[in-house]
Write an enzyme that holds these catalytic residues in place. Structure first.
Site, short mmCIF file in Angstrom:
data_model
loop_
_atom_site.label_atom_id
_atom_site.label_comp_id
_atom_site.label_asym_id
_atom_site.label_seq_id
_atom_site.Cartn_x
_atom_site.Cartn_y
_atom_site.Cartn_z
N LYS A 49 -17.07 46.87 55.79
CA LYS A 49 -16.32 47.10 57.04
C LYS A 49 -15.04 47.86 56.71
O LYS A 49 -14.16 47.34 56.05
CB LYS A 49 -15.94 45.77 57.69
CG LYS A 49 -15.13 45.98 58.97
CD LYS A 49 -14.26 44.78 59.27
CE LYS A 49 -13.05 45.03 60.13
NZ LYS A 49 -12.57 46.35 60.38
N SER A 104 -4.01 42.03 53.65
CA SER A 104 -2.79 41.22 53.64
C SER A 104 -3.06 39.83 53.06
O SER A 104 -4.18 39.32 53.11
CB SER A 104 -2.27 41.08 55.07
OG SER A 104 -3.24 40.44 55.87
N CYS A 161 -0.14 48.70 48.26
CA CYS A 161 0.03 47.28 47.92
C CYS A 161 0.88 47.10 46.68
O CYS A 161 1.61 46.13 46.56
CB CYS A 161 -1.32 46.61 47.76
SG CYS A 161 -2.42 47.53 46.70
P1 NDP Z 1 -5.23 43.13 57.31
O1 NDP Z 1 -5.24 42.26 56.13
O2 NDP Z 1 -5.18 42.51 58.65
O3 NDP Z 1 -6.55 44.06 57.32
C1 NDP Z 1 -7.28 44.44 56.20
C2 NDP Z 1 -8.77 44.49 56.54
O4 NDP Z 1 -9.22 43.18 56.88
C3 NDP Z 1 -9.10 45.34 57.74
O5 NDP Z 1 -10.39 45.89 57.58
C4 NDP Z 1 -9.12 44.33 58.87
O6 NDP Z 1 -9.86 44.75 59.97
C5 NDP Z 1 -9.78 43.15 58.19
N1 NDP Z 1 -9.46 41.84 58.74
C6 NDP Z 1 -8.35 41.45 59.41
N2 NDP Z 1 -8.43 40.15 59.75
C7 NDP Z 1 -9.61 39.71 59.29
C8 NDP Z 1 -10.27 38.44 59.31
N3 NDP Z 1 -9.71 37.38 59.86
N4 NDP Z 1 -11.47 38.33 58.72
C9 NDP Z 1 -12.05 39.39 58.14
N5 NDP Z 1 -11.49 40.61 58.10
C10 NDP Z 1 -10.27 40.77 58.64
O7 NDP Z 1 -4.09 44.16 57.17
P2 NDP Z 1 -3.38 44.97 58.35
O8 NDP Z 1 -4.12 46.22 58.48
O9 NDP Z 1 -3.21 44.15 59.59
O10 NDP Z 1 -1.95 45.17 57.74
C11 NDP Z 1 -0.98 44.13 57.84
C12 NDP Z 1 -0.19 44.01 56.57
O11 NDP Z 1 -1.05 43.73 55.49
C13 NDP Z 1 0.51 45.28 56.14
O12 NDP Z 1 1.73 45.43 56.76
C14 NDP Z 1 0.66 45.03 54.67
O13 NDP Z 1 1.77 44.23 54.43
C15 NDP Z 1 -0.58 44.29 54.31
N6 NDP Z 1 -1.64 45.15 53.74
C16 NDP Z 1 -1.86 45.11 52.43
C17 NDP Z 1 -2.80 45.93 51.88
C18 NDP Z 1 -3.09 45.94 50.43
O14 NDP Z 1 -3.64 46.90 49.94
N7 NDP Z 1 -2.79 44.89 49.72
C19 NDP Z 1 -3.56 46.89 52.67
C20 NDP Z 1 -3.29 46.81 54.08
C21 NDP Z 1 -2.35 45.98 54.57
P3 NDP Z 1 -9.15 45.60 61.15
O15 NDP Z 1 -8.65 46.86 60.54
O16 NDP Z 1 -10.26 45.81 62.10
O17 NDP Z 1 -8.04 44.76 61.70
#
Ligand code: NDP
Length: 826
Positions: free
Chosen positions: A191, A245, A300
C-alpha cells in the site's frame, strides 16, 4: 546582462525539466486501477481519490480507493502466487529482479519526473538519488536471490507480506520493501501512501513488462483506514513491514500482537548532528544542508538537532545563515532548485504549528529574507537557536525543514545530548579527529552513524532504528532475515498440530514421557554417572531433616529476599512440593532493571573477557553436573540419563556462545563511495526474558548465554513450573567472575512479572518463551516504548536440537546492527 555581470551576481537562470511525458503517461492511465494478479482492476468501492501536485495545489491524477474486499482479493492472489514463487529457484528470481532493475533504469527519467510532480521533491533529488538507489536495490537483491540457497541455508520465505510505505520517498521505500521480500521468495501486497501513489503504479507497469509471475507483487492504493488497517489485520498475511510515524507503528504493533505475524517497523527520528570544534566548518555547512533541507526535511533520519561545541557555535551559525540565504526554493522540476514543496497542506500546517510553538517556548527563530512562492505548499528553511533540550521542538519530530541547534562543551556532554531523545534512527558526527569520531559513534544510540557525512544510503548497508525508531533493518544481509524464517519452524509446528494430544509439545513429551520417573542402574552405568535414587538424600539417615534451601532472588550479584515476603511452592509432576521460591513483584523487577542498567559496562568490556567468563560458567556447571541433573529429575520426573544429557547440552551451549562472543563481529561494506561502512553488531542493552518450561536448565542457558555473550545484561523470569535449575545457577555465577547485575533472576508468577518487564520503559527488548496468551501480552505491552520482542506464540522448540536451540538466530536477537559510515580521502 553580460557575462561579467553574471560572474558578479552568479544569478541562476531557470532550468526546468519538462513535465510533458509524465503528464501524458498519467492522462493515458486515468483513472488508475488497482494492481492485483498482474491485472488492472477497478476498486470494489467504485471510488477514486485525487492526487495533488503540492507545488501548485492542482489535481494531478485520480487513483483508486481500495477497500477490504480488494485487500482480500490481493492477499488471495499473493497467497496463490506464493505456492510457486516460494519454490522458484533463486537464479530464476534473480533474473526477474535484474530485469526490474534494468527497466527502472530505462524509465528513470519518467519515474523521476513523476515522483517530483506527485511528492513535491526536487528533480535533482529524484533523478540523482531516489531513482538510482531504487535500481541499486533491485540489482543488489537480485544477488541475494541468486545466493539465497548457499548463503541462507535452512531458511525459507515467510509467505505473504503486507507492506505499508510513507510518502517521503515513495518509490525508494517501495524498493526497500519489495526487493528483499521478493528476492527471498515472498509475495507482497503493498500500500503506497495516500498522497504519493503514482510511481508505485508505474512500478506495477514495470512488473507487467518484465513478466513477473502474476500475484507476486500486488499494489493497492487507497486510504489507511480502508487498506492499511485491513492489511495489518488480515489473517492470511504472514508479515507486516511498515515505514511511517511512531504512533501508527505502535498501533500496528498492538494490532498484530499475538498473531504470529512477523513485523518490522521503521519509524520516526530526531537525529543529532554533532559538530566538534575541530570539524571543517565549511564542510559542516554543506552537511547541514543535506541533513535537514534535503527533501524539505521530510526525512525520517534528517539531522534535525544540530549539536555544536560551544567555541565554534557562533561561527558555524553565521556561516549557516549565509548559506541559507543562498538556498533556492521553488518549482521542484527546476534543476537549479535546492528545495521543493511540502507534501500536503496538512503536513505544512503541522510544521507551522510546531514552529510557532518553538517561538512561544522562547527559542530564537531565523529564516532567510527571501519569500516562498505563494502557490503550492512551501516552507522556508528555518533555524532555531537558544533552544533548551527539553522543549517541544528539541524533542518532537517536525518532519519539515526546521533545524534546532544546541551547544555542548565536552564529548561526554555531546553524547548525553545526542541520546536525549526517545528515538534512535541515525546520527552524524563531524570532527577531523578520527579517534574522537570513532570513539563517539558507538556511544550514540542510533542505527546509522555517519562520520563527516550525512544521509548516506546504500542497499548493502542496513538501515533501521533503535528505541522508538522501530526495529528490524532494511538493506544489507541483516535485512534479509526480516523476510525469512528457519525452515524447522514450520516442520515443527505442523508436527505439533498433527500430534494426537493437541496440548502436548515435543518439550512436554520429553518431560513427561512414559519412562519411569527414575532410571535404574543401567542408565546410570551406561552414562558413567554416579548412581542416585529417589530417597537417597533422606535414606542415609532418618535422624537428620534436610537443610531448608529456599532460593531468593538474584539481583546485582546478590541473593536478596523477595520484596513481597511471600514464597510459592514448586512441585514435581506428582504434585509433591519439592521446594519454594520467592514470589517476585513489581519492586523486585524494578530493582533488577536498575541493576541490569548499572552493569552496562559489560558491553563495553572486551569480547575476550566475555568469552572467558562463559567458559568459566561452563566449567563450574560441570563441577556440579550431578547436582544439576538430579534437580532436573526432581522437577520434571525425567530419567536421570536424560537429565545428564541436558546438563551436558547446557555446558556445550555455553561453550558455543563463549566461542561466538569474539566472532559475531559484523561486516565491512563497500558501498559506491570512497570509504567504508562498518556494520557493527551491538548489544541491544537490557533484555527481559522468560525462559521455557521445557528443559529448565538448557532452556535457561540457551537464552541467557547468547544474550550476555553479545554484551547485554538480562533480567530472567525462569520457568514457573521448574525454576530451581535457574536458581541453582546463582552459585555458579557467583563463582565464575560474572560481574554483578549482568544476570538478574526474579522468580514467581511468570506472566505477571513479564507484563511488568514489558511495560518497563528502561527495558530494551523482551524475549518470551511460554504460552500463546503470554506471547500476545508481551507484544502488546512492548508497544509502549517499541521494545524489540521475540516470542514463541506458545510453540515449544526442541532445545536439545542445536538447529532449534542455538546459533545465529539467537545471536541476531541479541544484537542490533549499527552502520558507521566512514568516508575517506582529502
Ligand atoms: P503515517 O504513519 O500516518 O503513514 C505512513 C503510511 O501508513 C501511509 O501509507 C499511511 O496511509 C499508512 N497508515 C496510516 N495509518 C495506518 C494504520 N492505522 N494502519 C495501517 N496503515 C496506516 O504518516 P503520515 O503520512 O500521517 O505522517 C505523519 C508523521 O509521520 C510525519 O509528520 C512524520 O513525523 C512521520 N513520518 C515518518 C516517516 C518515516 O519515514 N519514518 C515517513 C512519513 C511520516 P495513508 O497515506 O493512506 O494515510
Amino acid at each position: 546582462m553580460n557575462v561579467m555581470d553574471i560572474f558578479e551576481t552568479m544569478e541562476y537562470g531557470p532550468a526546468p525539466e519538462s513535465a510533458t511525458p509524465a503528464l501524458q503517461w498519467i492522462k493515458e492511465h486515468q483513472p488508475f486501477g488497482l494492481f492485483i494478479n498482474n491485472q488492472w482492476v477497478a476498486p470494489t468501492s467504485g471510488q477514486y481519490l485525487e492526487s495533488i501536485n503540492p507545488a501548485n495545489g492542482k489535481p494531478l491524477a485520480q487513483v483508486a480507493a481500495a477497500n477490504s474486499a480488494d485487500v482480500d482479493a490481493a492477499v488471495a492472489a499473493a497467497r496463490a502466487a506464493f505456492e510457486s514463487w516460494g519454490k522458484t529457484p533463486g537464479h530464476v528470481r534473480a533474473r526477474y529482479m535484474y530485469a526490474i532493475a534494468r527497466h527502472i533504469q530505462k524509465h528513470s527519467r519518467l519515474l523521476a519526473v513523476l515522483e517530483s510532480l506527485d511528492n513535491g521533491k526536487t528533480i535533482r533529488e529524484t533523478r540523482d538519488l531516489d531513482i538510482p538507489l531504487v535500481a541499486r536495490h533491485f540489482y543488489y537483491h537480485a544477488g541475494w536471490a541468486q545466493l539465497m540457497s548457499s548463503e541462507l541455508p535452512g531458511y525459507e520465505p515467510v509467505g505473504v507480506v503486507g507492506q505499508i510505505i510513507p510518502w517521503n520517498f515513495p518509490l525508494l521505500m517501495l524498493a526497500w520493501k519489495i526487493a528483499p521480500a521478493v528476492a527471498m521468495g515472498n509475495t507482497v501486497v503493498l500500500k503506497p501512501a495516500r498522497y504519493t501513489s503514482l510511481t508505485a503504479l508505474k512500478f506495477a507497469e514495470i512488473v507487467q513488462e518484465v513478466g513477473l509471475p502474476a500475484g507476486v507483487v500486488n499494489i493497492l492504493t487507497g486510504e489507511a483506514s480502508q487498506v492499511g488497517e485491513a492489511l495489518v489485520r488480515h489473517p492470511d498475511v504472514n508479515k507486516i513491514a511498515f515505514t511511517g510515524s511512531t504512533d501508527v507503528g505502535r498501533s500496528i504493533r498492538r494490532a498484530t500482537a499475538g498473531s504470529g505475524k512477523k513485523l518490522s517497523l521503521e519509524l520516526g527520528g530526531k537525529s543529532p548532528f554533532v559538530v566538534f570544534d575541530d570539524a571543517d566548518l565549511d564542510s559542516v555547512v554543506e552537511g547541514v544542508v543535506d541533513a535537514i533541507w534535503f527533501n524539505q526535511g521530510q526525512v525520517c533520519c534528517a539531522g534535525s538537532r544540530l549539536l555544536v561545541q560551544e567555541d565554534v557555535a557562533d561561527s558555524l551559525i553565521s556561516k549557516l545563515r549565509v548559506r541559507m540565504e543562498k538556498l533556492r526554493l521553488g518549482d521542484p522540476l527546476d534543476k537549479a532548485v535546492d528545495m521543493g514543496a511540502i507534501v500536503s497542506p496538512g503536513q505544512l500546517k503541522e510544521i507551522q504549528r510546531l514552529v510557532a510553538q518553538g517561538v512561544e517556548e522562547g527559542a530564537d527563530m531565523w529564516q532567510p529574507s527571501w519569500a516562498c512562492p505563494t502557490e503550492g505548499y512551501f516552507f522556508p528553511p528555518t533555524l532555531f537557536t537558544n533552544v533548551s533540550p527539553a522543549t517541544t521542538i528539541a524533542q518532537v519530530e517536525i518532519f519539515g525543514p526546521v533545524l534546532v541547534s544546541m551547544t555542548f562543551r565536552t564529548p561526554a556532554e555531546a553524547v548525553a545530548l545526542a541520546n536525549n531523545t526517545r528515538y534512535g534512527l541515525a546520527a552524524s558526527v563531524w570532527s577531523e579527529n578520527i579517534n574522537l569520531a570513532l570513539d563517539v559513534a558507538p556511544k550514540i544510540k542510533a542505527g546509522s552513524v555517519w562520520i563527516n557525512c550525512t544521509n548516506m544510503f546504500d542497499a548493502s548497508s542496513g538501515f533501521g532504528g533503535y528505541r522508538e525508531s522501530g526495529f528490524g533493518r532494511e538493506g544489507g544481509k541483516e535485512g534479509l532475515y526480516e523476510y525469512v524464517r528457519p525452515a524447522w519452524e514450520a516442520q515443527e509446528r505442523s508436527k505439533q498440530a498433527s500430534s494426537t494430544n493437541g496440548a502436548a509439545t515435543p518439550g512436554d513429551k520429553a518431560l513427561h514421557g512414559t519412562q519411569p520417573v527414575l532410571s535404574g542402574d543401567d542408565d546410570e552405568q551406561a552414562n558413567g554417572h554416579n548412581v542416585w535414587r529417589a530417597g537417597d538424600e533422606s535414606g542415609f539417615t532418618a535422624a537428620l531433616p534436610p537443610i531448608d534451601r529456599t532460593p531468593k532472588m538474584f539481583i546485582k550479584g546478590k541473593q536478596v529476599r523477595p520484596d513481597s515476603g511471600y514464597s510459592c511452592d514448586v512441585v514435581d509432576p506428582q504434585q509433591r512440593v519439592i521446594g519454594q521460591v520467592g514470589e517476585g513483584n513489581r519492586k523486585d523487577v524494578r530493582n533488577a532493571v536498575e541493576a541490569a542498567h548499572a552493569a552496562s559496562g559489560w558491553a563495553a568490556g572486551t569480547t575476550h573477557n566475555r568469552a572467558q567468563i562463559l567458559y568459566y560458567i561452563a566449567e563450574n556447571l560441570e563441577v556440579r553436573e550431578n547436582e544439576f541433573a538430579r534437580r532436573i529429575v526432581q522437577q520434571t520426573g525425567r530419567r536421570l540419563a536424560d537429565a545428564h544429557e541436558e546438563v551436558q547440552a547446557a555446558i556445550s551451549r555455553l561453550f558455543s556462545y563463549a566461542a561466538w562472543a569474539d566472532k559475531y563481529e559484523g561486516a565491512i561494506h563497500r558501498p559506491p563511495l570512497r570509504g567504508v561502512v562498518l556494520a557493527m553488531n551491538e548489544a541491544i542493552g537490557v533484555i527481559g526474558m522468560a525462559t521455557p518450561d521445557e528443559y529448565p536448565l538448557l532452556g535457561f542457558v540457551s537464552l541467557v548465554a547468547p544474550a550476555i555473550a553479545m554484551g547485554n545484561t538480562v533480567i530472567v523470569i525462569p520457568s514457573q513450573r521448574s525454576p530451581l535449575s535457574a536458581t541453582d545457577c546463582y552459585q555458579v555465577f557467583e563463582t565464575s567472575d560474572l560481574p554483578d547485575g549482568v544476570v538478574n533472576i526474579v522468580t514467581g508468577e511468570r506472566d505477571a512479572l513479564c507484563q511488568v518487564l514489558a511495560d518497563h520503559e528502561d527495558v530494551d527488548a523482551m524475549w518470551y518463551f511460554g504460552s500463546a496468551d503470554g506471547s500476545k501480552q508481551v507484544e502488546l505491552a512492548s508497544a509502549g516504548n517499541m521494545k524489540r520482542t521475540w516470542v514463541n506464540y506458545g510453540h515449544a522448540r526442541n532445545w536439545l536440537d542445536s538447529e532449534q536451540g542455538e546459533g545465529e538466530e539467537f545471536l541476531r536477537e541479541s544484537t542490533q546492527v549499527k552502520n558507521i559510515w566512514v568516508p575517506y580521502g582529502e
